[in-house]
Design a protein around this motif. Structure first.
Motif, mmCIF file in Angstrom:
data_model
loop_
_atom_site.group_PDB
_atom_site.id
_atom_site.type_symbol
_atom_site.label_atom_id
_atom_site.label_comp_id
_atom_site.label_asym_id
_atom_site.label_seq_id
_atom_site.Cartn_x
_atom_site.Cartn_y
_atom_site.Cartn_z
ATOM 1 N N GLY A 300 0.748 -1.264 -0.109
ATOM 2 C CA GLY A 300 0.041 0.025 0.159
ATOM 3 C C GLY A 300 0.854 1.373 -0.003
ATOM 4 O O GLY A 300 0.189 2.407 -0.029
ATOM 5 N N GLN A 301 2.091 1.312 -0.095
ATOM 6 C CA GLN A 301 2.957 2.363 -0.015
ATOM 7 C C GLN A 301 2.630 3.086 -1.350
ATOM 8 O O GLN A 301 2.716 2.764 -2.437
ATOM 9 N N ILE A 302 2.606 4.289 -1.132
ATOM 10 C CA ILE A 302 2.050 4.987 -2.423
ATOM 11 C C ILE A 302 3.130 5.812 -3.142
ATOM 12 O O ILE A 302 4.083 5.822 -2.756
ATOM 13 N N ASP A 303 2.975 6.089 -4.596
ATOM 14 C CA ASP A 303 3.798 6.503 -5.459
ATOM 15 C C ASP A 303 3.549 8.005 -5.375
ATOM 16 O O ASP A 303 2.092 8.427 -5.764
ATOM 17 N N ARG A 304 4.264 8.932 -4.721
ATOM 18 C CA ARG A 304 3.916 10.330 -4.820
ATOM 19 C C ARG A 304 3.654 10.941 -5.784
ATOM 20 O O ARG A 304 2.996 12.129 -6.075
ATOM 21 N N SER A 305 4.360 10.641 -6.962
ATOM 22 C CA SER A 305 4.166 11.295 -8.008
ATOM 23 C C SER A 305 2.752 10.851 -9.044
ATOM 24 O O SER A 305 2.286 11.896 -9.537
ATOM 25 N N ARG A 306 2.132 9.903 -8.401
ATOM 26 C CA ARG A 306 0.980 9.612 -8.941
ATOM 27 C C ARG A 306 -0.078 10.227 -7.841
ATOM 28 O O ARG A 306 -1.489 10.572 -8.253
#
Length: 308
Positions: A300-306
Motif C-alpha cells: 500500500g505504499q503510495i507513489d507520490r508522483s501519482r
C-alpha cells in the motif's frame, strides 16, 4: 519505538487492545497523548498533525487508516517518510458488498419500485438478463478488481478502465486516456472507484456522461470531488442518466437544501460503503511494520508522483 494512532478515539481503543494482544512489545498511544514525541516512529491517522516531521521528529512511516490518502496534505510530509494507504480485507469486503447491492438495485429496477410503492402502484417491469447489462468500473486497483471479480459471477459483461494496463480474467480491460471513450460507450452502469487526484477531480461531468449510452446509471463510491453535482442533476433531468447511487458527496454531508437529497432517481448513503475493520487492519499494519524493519516493500505504499 512508539506507535501513535490519530483518528476516532473509540477505534483507537480497539486498536490499542489488539496491539496489546498481538504486539505487546510495541508501545501504543492515542493522540493527543503522544508521550515523548521523539519516541514516535509510526503514525496511523486519518489526517496527520500539521507539520508531522516537526511534531514527531523521528517519524519513520505514516499509515492512512483509509483506502485513500487524498485527505492528506502530502506537501507537509517530507519525502523520506513513506506514506502507506490501508489495503485490508475489511475495506475490500465492504466495498464488494456495497457495490454489488447497488448494481443489483439498479439492475432489478428497485428504485422504480420504491417510487411505485410511494404511489401505491403495482406495475411489474420487464426483467432484463444480467448478460444484457454492461458494467464498467473506473479504477482497477484492489477495490475495483475485487468488485469486478464478484460482479462477473452474476453474468454481467464486465469492463474496467485504469490509467495503466491491467489484465483481469473475464474482464474487458481498457487503459489510458485514448481508450476512455470506447469504455464509456459500452457501459450501462458506471462505477467510480478512482483515487482522487488532480487528474480525476471533477471527472464525472457532462462531457463524460454524454459518452455513456442514454439511460445509463452511476454508482459513485470514489470521493465526492470526482463528481460535478450540477452536471449530474442536468444529466438526470435530460434522461441521459436514469439513476445515481452516491455514497460520497462534496461536501459531506450535503447542505439540507441540496436538490440531490430529494431527487427521486438518487439514493444517498453517508460514506459507509466500506470502512477499516480494526482486527484485520491491525494485522495488515503489523505485517507492514515487519516489512519496514526488514527493508522490504510495504503493502500500500503510495507513489507520490501519482498521488496514490
Amino acid at each position: 519505538m512508539t506507535f501513535l494512532y490519530k483518528a476516532s478515539s473509540d477505534r483507537g481503543t480497539q486498536w490499542a487492545k489488539l496491539f496489546a494482544q498481538k504486539a505487546p512489545e510495541i508501545p501504543f498511544r492515542i493522540w493527543p497523548d503522544t508521550g515523548d514525541p521523539a519516541k514516535v516512529r509510526y503514525l496511523a491517522a486519518w489526517q496527520p498533525p500539521e507539520d508531522p516531521a516537526r511534531t514527531l521528529p523521528n517519524l519513520e512511516v505514516i499509515f492512512s487508516i483509509g483506502a485513500g490518502v487524498d485527505q492528506f496534505d502530502l506537501s507537509g510530509v517530507p519525502e523520506h517518510i513513506p506514506v502507506v494507504r490501508m489495503i485490508e480485507p475489511g475495506i475490500v469486503e465492504g466495498m464488494v458488498e456495497y457495490v454489488t447491492q447497488a448494481v443489483l438495485t439498479i439492475h432489478r429496477d428497485l428504485l422504480d419500485y420504491q417510487l411505485q410503492q410511494q404511489q401505491k402502484t403495482w406495475d411489474p417491469l420487464p426483467v432484463r438478463a444480467a448478460s444484457t447489462r454492461r458494467i464498467g468500473v473506473l479504477g482497477l486497483g484492489v477495490l475495483g478488481t475485487a468488485v469486478l471479480e464478484r460482479l462477473k459471477l452474476f453474468g454481467f459483461p464486465c469492463a474496467g478502465w485504469s490509467r495503466s494496463a491491467r489484465d483481469i480474467e473475464g474482464v474487458e480491460c481498457h487503459a489510458g486516456a485514448n481508450t476512455l471513450d470506447t469504455f464509456l460507450a459500452r457501459t450501462d452502469i458506471l462505477i467510480c472507484l478512482l483515487p482522487l487526484t488532480v487528474a480525476t477531480r471533477g471527472m464525472l461531468n457532462t462531457a463524460l456522461f454524454n459518452k455513456l449510452p442514454r439511460g445509463a446509471s452511476l454508482i459513485q463510491t470514489g470521493r465526492g470531488p470526482h463528481l460535478n453535482q450540477d452536471d449530474l442533476l442536468a444529466a438526470l433531468a435530460s434522461g441521459q442518466l436514469q439513476n445515481a447511487i452516491l455514497d460520497v458527496t462534496d461536501p459531506e454531508p450535503l447542505p439540507q437544501t441540496h436538490p440531490l437529497w430529494t431527487h427521486p432517481r438518487v439514493r444517498i448513503t453517508p460514506h459507509i460503503a466500506s470502512e477499516t475493520r480494526p482486527d484485520s487492519a491491525v494485522e495488515v499494519v503489523l505485517d507492514n511494520l515487519r516489512r519496514h524493519q526488514e527493508g522490504l516493500p510495504m503493502i500500500g505504499q503510495i507513489d507520490r508522483s501519482r498521488g496514490y
